[in-house]
Design an enzyme around this catalytic site. Structure first.
Site, PDB file in Angstrom:
ATOM      1  N   ASP A  49       0.821  -1.225   0.000  1.00 19.81           N
ATOM      2  CA  ASP A  49       0.000   0.000   0.000  1.00 19.81           C
ATOM      3  C   ASP A  49       0.851   1.270   0.000  1.00 19.81           C
ATOM      4  O   ASP A  49       0.517   2.255  -0.679  1.00 19.81           O
ATOM      5  CB  ASP A  49      -0.958   0.018   1.206  1.00 19.81           C
ATOM      6  CG  ASP A  49      -2.231  -0.787   0.942  1.00 19.81           C
ATOM      7  OD1 ASP A  49      -2.296  -1.492  -0.088  1.00 19.81           O
ATOM      8  OD2 ASP A  49      -3.167  -0.697   1.766  1.00 19.81           O
ATOM      9  N   ASN A  92      -4.644  -2.020  -4.522  1.00 21.89           N
ATOM     10  CA  ASN A  92      -5.899  -2.087  -3.752  1.00 21.89           C
ATOM     11  C   ASN A  92      -5.782  -1.210  -2.515  1.00 21.89           C
ATOM     12  O   ASN A  92      -6.354  -1.517  -1.463  1.00 21.89           O
ATOM     13  CB  ASN A  92      -6.209  -3.543  -3.378  1.00 21.89           C
ATOM     14  CG  ASN A  92      -7.681  -3.717  -3.001  1.00 21.89           C
ATOM     15  OD1 ASN A  92      -8.482  -2.787  -3.151  1.00 21.89           O
ATOM     16  ND2 ASN A  92      -8.034  -4.886  -2.511  1.00 21.89           N
ATOM     17  N   ASP A 313     -11.290  -2.747  11.064  1.00 25.43           N
ATOM     18  CA  ASP A 313     -10.241  -3.686  10.625  1.00 25.43           C
ATOM     19  C   ASP A 313      -9.895  -4.686  11.727  1.00 25.43           C
ATOM     20  O   ASP A 313      -9.849  -5.897  11.494  1.00 25.43           O
ATOM     21  CB  ASP A 313      -8.971  -2.924  10.222  1.00 25.43           C
ATOM     22  CG  ASP A 313      -9.190  -2.052   8.978  1.00 25.43           C
ATOM     23  OD1 ASP A 313     -10.276  -2.125   8.382  1.00 25.43           O
ATOM     24  OD2 ASP A 313      -8.266  -1.296   8.622  1.00 25.43           O
ATOM     25  N   GLU A 341     -11.276  -5.349   1.084  1.00 24.42           N
ATOM     26  CA  GLU A 341     -10.446  -6.161   0.193  1.00 24.42           C
ATOM     27  C   GLU A 341     -11.251  -7.301  -0.454  1.00 24.42           C
ATOM     28  O   GLU A 341     -10.944  -7.767  -1.546  1.00 24.42           O
ATOM     29  CB  GLU A 341      -9.256  -6.721   0.966  1.00 24.42           C
ATOM     30  CG  GLU A 341      -8.120  -5.742   1.153  1.00 24.42           C
ATOM     31  CD  GLU A 341      -8.365  -4.669   2.194  1.00 24.42           C
ATOM     32  OE1 GLU A 341      -9.532  -4.400   2.548  1.00 24.42           O
ATOM     33  OE2 GLU A 341      -7.378  -4.068   2.651  1.00 24.42           O
ATOM     34  N   ARG A 387      -5.877  -9.320   5.865  1.00 24.55           N
ATOM     35  CA  ARG A 387      -6.395  -9.548   7.226  1.00 24.55           C
ATOM     36  C   ARG A 387      -6.989 -10.947   7.391  1.00 24.55           C
ATOM     37  O   ARG A 387      -6.941 -11.514   8.485  1.00 24.55           O
ATOM     38  CB  ARG A 387      -7.410  -8.465   7.610  1.00 24.55           C
ATOM     39  CG  ARG A 387      -6.771  -7.114   7.656  1.00 24.55           C
ATOM     40  CD  ARG A 387      -7.519  -6.061   8.425  1.00 24.55           C
ATOM     41  NE  ARG A 387      -6.978  -4.769   8.065  1.00 24.55           N
ATOM     42  CZ  ARG A 387      -5.792  -4.291   8.474  1.00 24.55           C
ATOM     43  NH1 ARG A 387      -5.051  -4.984   9.311  1.00 24.55           N
ATOM     44  NH2 ARG A 387      -5.351  -3.125   8.053  1.00 24.55           N
ATOM     45  N   LYS A 412       0.163  -6.510   1.607  1.00 22.80           N
ATOM     46  CA  LYS A 412      -0.566  -5.224   1.526  1.00 22.80           C
ATOM     47  C   LYS A 412      -0.172  -4.294   2.675  1.00 22.80           C
ATOM     48  O   LYS A 412       0.007  -3.102   2.469  1.00 22.80           O
ATOM     49  CB  LYS A 412      -2.087  -5.465   1.533  1.00 22.80           C
ATOM     50  CG  LYS A 412      -2.899  -4.196   1.279  1.00 22.80           C
ATOM     51  CD  LYS A 412      -4.381  -4.507   1.160  1.00 22.80           C
ATOM     52  CE  LYS A 412      -5.171  -3.344   0.574  1.00 22.80           C
ATOM     53  NZ  LYS A 412      -5.470  -2.279   1.508  1.00 22.80           N
TER      54      LYS A 412
HETATM   55  O1  S3P Z   1      -8.589   6.081   6.641  1.00 21.50           O
HETATM   56  C1  S3P Z   1      -7.980   5.014   6.814  1.00 21.50           C
HETATM   57  O2  S3P Z   1      -6.742   4.975   6.946  1.00 21.50           O
HETATM   58  C2  S3P Z   1      -8.742   3.760   6.859  1.00 21.50           C
HETATM   59  C3  S3P Z   1     -10.093   3.787   7.091  1.00 21.50           C
HETATM   60  C4  S3P Z   1     -10.920   2.577   7.249  1.00 21.50           C
HETATM   61  O3  S3P Z   1     -11.744   2.462   6.107  1.00 21.50           O
HETATM   62  P1  S3P Z   1     -13.335   2.862   6.097  1.00 21.50           P
HETATM   63  O4  S3P Z   1     -13.445   4.267   6.477  1.00 21.50           O
HETATM   64  O5  S3P Z   1     -13.675   2.578   4.676  1.00 21.50           O
HETATM   65  O6  S3P Z   1     -13.997   1.945   7.082  1.00 21.50           O
HETATM   66  C5  S3P Z   1     -10.055   1.306   7.384  1.00 21.50           C
HETATM   67  O7  S3P Z   1     -10.836   0.158   7.166  1.00 21.50           O
HETATM   68  C6  S3P Z   1      -8.904   1.309   6.418  1.00 21.50           C
HETATM   69  O8  S3P Z   1      -8.114   0.154   6.550  1.00 21.50           O
HETATM   70  C7  S3P Z   1      -8.003   2.486   6.663  1.00 21.50           C
HETATM   71  C1  PEP Z   2      -9.733  -1.871   4.495  1.00 18.09           C
HETATM   72  C2  PEP Z   2      -8.407  -1.899   4.411  1.00 18.09           C
HETATM   73  O1  PEP Z   2      -7.648  -1.251   3.476  1.00 18.09           O
HETATM   74  P1  PEP Z   2      -7.876   0.050   2.565  1.00 18.09           P
HETATM   75  O2  PEP Z   2      -6.950   1.063   3.120  1.00 18.09           O
HETATM   76  O3  PEP Z   2      -7.491  -0.385   1.189  1.00 18.09           O
HETATM   77  O4  PEP Z   2      -9.312   0.469   2.664  1.00 18.09           O
HETATM   78  C3  PEP Z   2      -7.621  -2.692   5.389  1.00 18.09           C
HETATM   79  O5  PEP Z   2      -6.375  -2.519   5.444  1.00 18.09           O
HETATM   80  O6  PEP Z   2      -8.185  -3.497   6.131  1.00 18.09           O
END
Ligand code: S3P
Ligand code: PEP
Length: 426
Positions: A49, A92, A313, A341, A387, A412
């Site tokens: 990422d 992703n 998460d 994901e 995860r 990731k």
């Molecule tokens: O802003 C962020 O860093 C994240 C927000 C969350 O997503 P959602 O807001 O879509 O739940 C989380 O699931 C993701 O892994 C990271």
């Molecule tokens: C939802 C996740 O990732 P993303 O930042 O791609 O949304 C995750 O890391 O669980």
């Protein structure tokens, strides 16, 4: 396909050091790139990422220098990316795709943003609709409401409040917040309906503040960015360890021994630090320092019934812990699992059944009842979801062997996960 057989284990003991937080790493990289001045970022996460974010910033003409292990010197472009045309592959990575969409919509260039097939199934309409209210030109190249996207130069007007929905992902609000200072104008954001995953907005506001932009707010309802504000480098910034990655090791300590995670502590800015409190409701002892969390087993675990909207998460880790607990565990308010994901509610239900659990799926909840004895040698599919792979490693701590399919999907956010897991399990 690669498979990783994990041997049966009965004990988890030791100390591990966490990799950097994904959420903080990708926000910090973008804010440093948009700043005036040079920022040195230390303890940056090295994973797929963050690699996607680094590649994208490089394509946009930002000077990035890898000065030591996990340390980068970023020469900011003072709110104006040098390259006005770019083709960006963002894998992703939601934390790259959503914030870059907003920042580039305000960058007066031609940009093509795309990702892996699953990224093209993850919604982005609520963000694009909000950006269009500010005059941005963003087109869907395949399916309406989903990436890939084409962004074109536009005349912006942020004089009216911008309305945004936050009930599918908080990343849309995060993206808009981080991008609006690029307009140089005062702007107001109004959140329409429920906002999910709220603690991630706190991370966003905290980091914007460290880069010199103070957002005024009225609770979770409205946010105001002052006029003539711009990002200024803080000089040097350290990335905390990843609190979501900590969840697997905290769980391991509670399930089977005594584990200390270093890199996050009681002052963490990450909402997922609250996983430790959620896990403690099942059993075990948790103690904190400024830069560590210790988790110890105390006895049998009990089922819990919990709203997990604030820890989407890390809540996946609770789902696997549930097969070690007496009674039926219910995790509620997790509809967002379906657009991550993979469809994580469906995936979790399918794979927990393979180890013998009884699982009931709802649109936004999951109910998990453990079997009398866990199935040995279950072969777990991971759906290209890091995860799923990390959570299901915990099954081995029930003293049963388990096989993880496609274990490299952990790249990731945590490429070394299984190596680190092996250092604490016996
Ligand atoms: O802003 C962020 O860093 C994240 C927000 C969350 O997503 P959602 O807001 O879509 O739940 C989380 O699931 C993701 O892994 C990271
Ligand atoms: C939802 C996740 O990732 P993303 O930042 O791609 O949304 C995750 O890391 O669980």
């Amino acid at each position: 396909m690669e498979q990783l057989p994990l041997p049966a284990a009965t004990q988890a003991t030791g100390t591990i050091t966490l990799p950097g937080s994904k959420s903080i790493s990708n926000r910090t990289l973008l804010l440093a790139a948009l700043s005036e001045g040079v920022t040195v970022i230390r303890d940056l996460l090295d994973s797929d990422d963050t690699a996607r974010m680094l590649e994208a910033l490089q394509s946009l003409g930002v000077k990035l220098e890898n000065i030591a292990d996990n340390a980068w010197r970023v020469t900011g472009c003072a709110g104006n990316f040098p390259n006005k045309q770019a083709d960006l592959f963002l894998g992703n990575a939601g934390t790259a795709f959503r914030p870059l969409t907003a920042a580039l919509a305000f960058s007066d260039g031609n940009y093509h943003l795309h990702g892996v097939p699953r990224m093209h199934e993850r919604p982005i309409a609520d963000l694009v609709t909000a950006l269009k209210q500010a005059g941005a030109k963003v087109d869907y190249l395949a399916n309406e409401g989903y990436p890939p996207l084409q962004i074109s130069p536009a005349t912006l007007d942020v004089s009216m409040p911008i309305q945004i929905r936050g009930d599918v992902s908080s990343q849309f609000l995060t993206a808009l917040l981080m991008a609006l200072p690029l307009t140089g104008k005062a702007a107001t954001i109004e959140v329409v309906g429920e906002l999910i995953s709220k603690p991630y907005i706190e991370i966003t506001l905290n980091l914007m503040q460290r880069f010199g932009v103070n957002v005024a707010r009225d609770g979770w309802q409205s946010f105001h960015i002052p006029a003539a504000t711009s990002y200024q480098s803080p000089g040097e910034i350290y990335v905390e360890g990843d609190a979501s990655s900590a969840s697997y090791f905290i769980a391991a300590g509670i399930l089977a021994g005594d584990v200390t995670v270093q890199g996050v502590g009681q002052k963490s800015i990450q909402g997922d630090i609250l996983f430790a409190e959620a896990a403690k409701l099942m059993g075990g002892r948790i103690s904190y320092g400024d830069n560590h969390v210790r988790a110890e087993k105390t006895g049998a675990l009990q089922a819990i019934d919990l709203d997990c909207n604030h820890i989407p998460d890390a809540a996946m880790t609770l789902a696997v812990m549930a097969v070690f607990a007496q009674g039926t565990t219910t995790l509620r308010n997790i509809a967002s699992w379906r657009v991550k994901e993979t469809d994580r509610i469906a995936a979790m239900a399918t794979e927990l059944r393979k180890v013998g659990a009884t699982v009931i799926e709802e649109a936004d909840a999951i109910h998990i009842t453990p079997p009398l004895r866990l199935v040995e040698n279950a072969v777990i599919d991971t759906y290209d979801d890091h995860r799923m792979a990390m959570c299901f490693s915990l099954i081995s701590l029930a003293g049963v062997p388990v096989t993880i399919n496609d274990p490299k999907c952990v790249a990731k956010t945590f490429p070394e996960y299984f190596k680190v897991f092996a250092t604490i399990t016996r």
